[in-house]
Design a protein around this motif. Sequence first.
Motif, PDB file in Angstrom:
ATOM      1  N   GLY A  65       0.823  -1.197   0.000  1.00 42.03           N
ATOM      2  CA  GLY A  65       0.000   0.000   0.000  1.00 42.03           C
ATOM      3  C   GLY A  65       0.858   1.247   0.000  1.00 42.03           C
ATOM      4  O   GLY A  65       2.074   1.192   0.186  1.00 42.03           O
ATOM      5  N   GLU A  66       0.207   2.358  -0.208  1.00 46.13           N
ATOM      6  CA  GLU A  66       0.883   3.647  -0.212  1.00 46.13           C
ATOM      7  C   GLU A  66       1.404   3.982   1.188  1.00 46.13           C
ATOM      8  O   GLU A  66       0.947   3.408   2.184  1.00 46.13           O
ATOM      9  CB  GLU A  66      -0.090   4.741  -0.661  1.00 46.13           C
ATOM     10  CG  GLU A  66      -0.628   4.551  -2.067  1.00 46.13           C
ATOM     11  CD  GLU A  66       0.440   4.696  -3.130  1.00 46.13           C
ATOM     12  OE1 GLU A  66       1.347   5.531  -2.966  1.00 46.13           O
ATOM     13  OE2 GLU A  66       0.385   3.961  -4.129  1.00 46.13           O
ATOM     14  N   VAL A  67       2.318   4.935   1.254  1.00 50.63           N
ATOM     15  CA  VAL A  67       2.803   5.440   2.536  1.00 50.63           C
ATOM     16  C   VAL A  67       1.597   5.979   3.308  1.00 50.63           C
ATOM     17  O   VAL A  67       0.763   6.696   2.755  1.00 50.63           O
ATOM     18  CB  VAL A  67       3.851   6.553   2.324  1.00 50.63           C
ATOM     19  CG1 VAL A  67       4.210   7.224   3.627  1.00 50.63           C
ATOM     20  CG2 VAL A  67       5.092   5.986   1.659  1.00 50.63           C
ATOM     21  N   GLY A  68       1.476   5.592   4.563  1.00 45.71           N
ATOM     22  CA  GLY A  68       0.375   6.061   5.395  1.00 45.71           C
ATOM     23  C   GLY A  68      -0.893   5.231   5.281  1.00 45.71           C
ATOM     24  O   GLY A  68      -1.919   5.584   5.856  1.00 45.71           O
ATOM     25  N   ALA A  69      -0.832   4.117   4.555  1.00 43.75           N
ATOM     26  CA  ALA A  69      -2.024   3.283   4.362  1.00 43.75           C
ATOM     27  C   ALA A  69      -2.377   2.456   5.600  1.00 43.75           C
ATOM     28  O   ALA A  69      -3.485   1.962   5.701  1.00 43.75           O
ATOM     29  CB  ALA A  69      -1.831   2.362   3.167  1.00 43.75           C
ATOM     30  N   GLY A  70      -1.417   2.284   6.518  1.00 48.35           N
ATOM     31  CA  GLY A  70      -1.686   1.511   7.731  1.00 48.35           C
ATOM     32  C   GLY A  70      -0.968   0.179   7.806  1.00 48.35           C
ATOM     33  O   GLY A  70      -1.280  -0.651   8.659  1.00 48.35           O
ATOM     34  N   LYS A  71       0.017  -0.034   6.922  1.00 49.59           N
ATOM     35  CA  LYS A  71       0.748  -1.303   6.920  1.00 49.59           C
ATOM     36  C   LYS A  71       1.451  -1.567   8.239  1.00 49.59           C
ATOM     37  O   LYS A  71       1.374  -2.670   8.775  1.00 49.59           O
ATOM     38  CB  LYS A  71       1.767  -1.335   5.771  1.00 49.59           C
ATOM     39  CG  LYS A  71       1.162  -1.221   4.388  1.00 49.59           C
ATOM     40  CD  LYS A  71       2.223  -1.173   3.302  1.00 49.59           C
ATOM     41  CE  LYS A  71       3.169   0.003   3.416  1.00 49.59           C
ATOM     42  NZ  LYS A  71       2.579   1.327   3.216  1.00 49.59           N
ATOM     43  N   THR A  72       2.139  -0.561   8.772  1.00 46.61           N
ATOM     44  CA  THR A  72       2.857  -0.739  10.037  1.00 46.61           C
ATOM     45  C   THR A  72       1.881  -0.968  11.175  1.00 46.61           C
ATOM     46  O   THR A  72       2.106  -1.836  12.028  1.00 46.61           O
ATOM     47  CB  THR A  72       3.766   0.465  10.323  1.00 46.61           C
ATOM     48  OG1 THR A  72       4.726   0.575   9.264  1.00 46.61           O
ATOM     49  CG2 THR A  72       4.499   0.309  11.641  1.00 46.61           C
ATOM     50  N   SER A  73       0.785  -0.224  11.202  1.00 47.08           N
ATOM     51  CA  SER A  73      -0.220  -0.421  12.254  1.00 47.08           C
ATOM     52  C   SER A  73      -0.786  -1.828  12.197  1.00 47.08           C
ATOM     53  O   SER A  73      -0.979  -2.479  13.242  1.00 47.08           O
ATOM     54  CB  SER A  73      -1.346   0.603  12.112  1.00 47.08           C
ATOM     55  OG  SER A  73      -0.854   1.902  12.323  1.00 47.08           O
ATOM     56  N   LEU A  74      -1.058  -2.323  10.995  1.00 41.19           N
ATOM     57  CA  LEU A  74      -1.573  -3.683  10.862  1.00 41.19           C
ATOM     58  C   LEU A  74      -0.516  -4.706  11.271  1.00 41.19           C
ATOM     59  O   LEU A  74      -0.828  -5.668  11.976  1.00 41.19           O
ATOM     60  CB  LEU A  74      -2.042  -3.944   9.430  1.00 41.19           C
ATOM     61  CG  LEU A  74      -2.641  -5.323   9.170  1.00 41.19           C
ATOM     62  CD1 LEU A  74      -3.818  -5.605  10.087  1.00 41.19           C
ATOM     63  CD2 LEU A  74      -3.050  -5.455   7.707  1.00 41.19           C
ATOM     64  N   ALA A  75       0.740  -4.501  10.859  1.00 36.62           N
ATOM     65  CA  ALA A  75       1.812  -5.418  11.259  1.00 36.62           C
ATOM     66  C   ALA A  75       1.946  -5.459  12.777  1.00 36.62           C
ATOM     67  O   ALA A  75       2.092  -6.535  13.371  1.00 36.62           O
ATOM     68  CB  ALA A  75       3.131  -5.006  10.616  1.00 36.62           C
ATOM     69  N   ARG A  76       1.872  -4.308  13.417  1.00 36.73           N
ATOM     70  CA  ARG A  76       1.957  -4.253  14.884  1.00 36.73           C
ATOM     71  C   ARG A  76       0.791  -5.002  15.521  1.00 36.73           C
ATOM     72  O   ARG A  76       0.964  -5.717  16.510  1.00 36.73           O
ATOM     73  CB  ARG A  76       1.993  -2.804  15.351  1.00 36.73           C
ATOM     74  CG  ARG A  76       3.296  -2.131  15.044  1.00 36.73           C
ATOM     75  CD  ARG A  76       3.308  -0.683  15.469  1.00 36.73           C
ATOM     76  NE  ARG A  76       4.632  -0.132  15.208  1.00 36.73           N
ATOM     77  CZ  ARG A  76       4.861   1.103  14.827  1.00 36.73           C
ATOM     78  NH1 ARG A  76       3.856   1.962  14.680  1.00 36.73           N
ATOM     79  NH2 ARG A  76       6.092   1.515  14.600  1.00 36.73           N
ATOM     80  N   ALA A  77      -0.401  -4.841  14.964  1.00 38.62           N
ATOM     81  CA  ALA A  77      -1.577  -5.520  15.514  1.00 38.62           C
ATOM     82  C   ALA A  77      -1.485  -7.033  15.309  1.00 38.62           C
ATOM     83  O   ALA A  77      -1.863  -7.807  16.198  1.00 38.62           O
ATOM     84  CB  ALA A  77      -2.846  -4.961  14.868  1.00 38.62           C
ATOM     85  N   ILE A  78      -0.980  -7.461  14.161  1.00 39.85           N
ATOM     86  CA  ILE A  78      -0.803  -8.892  13.916  1.00 39.85           C
ATOM     87  C   ILE A  78       0.185  -9.474  14.923  1.00 39.85           C
ATOM     88  O   ILE A  78      -0.063 -10.519  15.533  1.00 39.85           O
ATOM     89  CB  ILE A  78      -0.321  -9.155  12.472  1.00 39.85           C
ATOM     90  CG1 ILE A  78      -1.438  -8.835  11.470  1.00 39.85           C
ATOM     91  CG2 ILE A  78       0.149 -10.603  12.304  1.00 39.85           C
ATOM     92  CD1 ILE A  78      -0.982  -8.833  10.020  1.00 39.85           C
ATOM     93  N   LEU A  79       1.304  -8.789  15.114  1.00 43.49           N
ATOM     94  CA  LEU A  79       2.302  -9.279  16.073  1.00 43.49           C
ATOM     95  C   LEU A  79       1.756  -9.289  17.493  1.00 43.49           C
ATOM     96  O   LEU A  79       2.043 -10.199  18.272  1.00 43.49           O
ATOM     97  CB  LEU A  79       3.582  -8.457  15.972  1.00 43.49           C
ATOM     98  CG  LEU A  79       4.375  -8.721  14.688  1.00 43.49           C
ATOM     99  CD1 LEU A  79       5.504  -7.712  14.540  1.00 43.49           C
ATOM    100  CD2 LEU A  79       4.913 -10.133  14.667  1.00 43.49           C
ATOM    101  N   ALA A  80       0.963  -8.294  17.845  1.00 52.03           N
ATOM    102  CA  ALA A  80       0.328  -8.285  19.174  1.00 52.03           C
ATOM    103  C   ALA A  80      -0.606  -9.490  19.300  1.00 52.03           C
ATOM    104  O   ALA A  80      -0.658 -10.131  20.355  1.00 52.03           O
ATOM    105  CB  ALA A  80      -0.436  -6.984  19.392  1.00 52.03           C
ATOM    106  N   GLY A  81      -1.318  -9.810  18.217  1.00 53.38           N
ATOM    107  CA  GLY A  81      -2.189 -10.986  18.225  1.00 53.38           C
ATOM    108  C   GLY A  81      -1.427 -12.283  18.381  1.00 53.38           C
ATOM    109  O   GLY A  81      -1.962 -13.278  18.863  1.00 53.38           O
ATOM    110  N   LEU A  82      -0.161 -12.262  17.983  1.00 53.48           N
ATOM    111  CA  LEU A  82       0.714 -13.431  18.155  1.00 53.48           C
ATOM    112  C   LEU A  82       1.387 -13.456  19.522  1.00 53.48           C
ATOM    113  O   LEU A  82       2.125 -14.378  19.840  1.00 53.48           O
ATOM    114  CB  LEU A  82       1.791 -13.446  17.059  1.00 53.48           C
ATOM    115  CG  LEU A  82       1.300 -13.766  15.655  1.00 53.48           C
ATOM    116  CD1 LEU A  82       2.366 -13.446  14.621  1.00 53.48           C
ATOM    117  CD2 LEU A  82       0.901 -15.235  15.566  1.00 53.48           C
ATOM    118  N   GLY A  83       1.149 -12.393  20.325  1.00 55.71           N
ATOM    119  CA  GLY A  83       1.713 -12.355  21.667  1.00 55.71           C
ATOM    120  C   GLY A  83       2.946 -11.496  21.834  1.00 55.71           C
ATOM    121  O   GLY A  83       3.511 -11.422  22.916  1.00 55.71           O
TER     122      GLY A  83
END
Length: 64
Positions: A33-51
Amino acid sequence: MAGALTLDLDGLEALGAALGAALRAGDAVLLSGEVGAGKTSLARAILAGLGHRGEVPSPTWTLV
């Protein structure tokens, strides 16, 4: 593209947590996605979901 999904930060975090809980060893996730699309936020949330409970840098700059 089948369609677009628009989420606020809470929705993005819930989606990431659900994805993280569903992922298994060997699974791969591609974020695009474009810069600012939320990729990092989603990656952080996925990792949080993994513990994960630490810092998560932008995956874009990790690959560059």
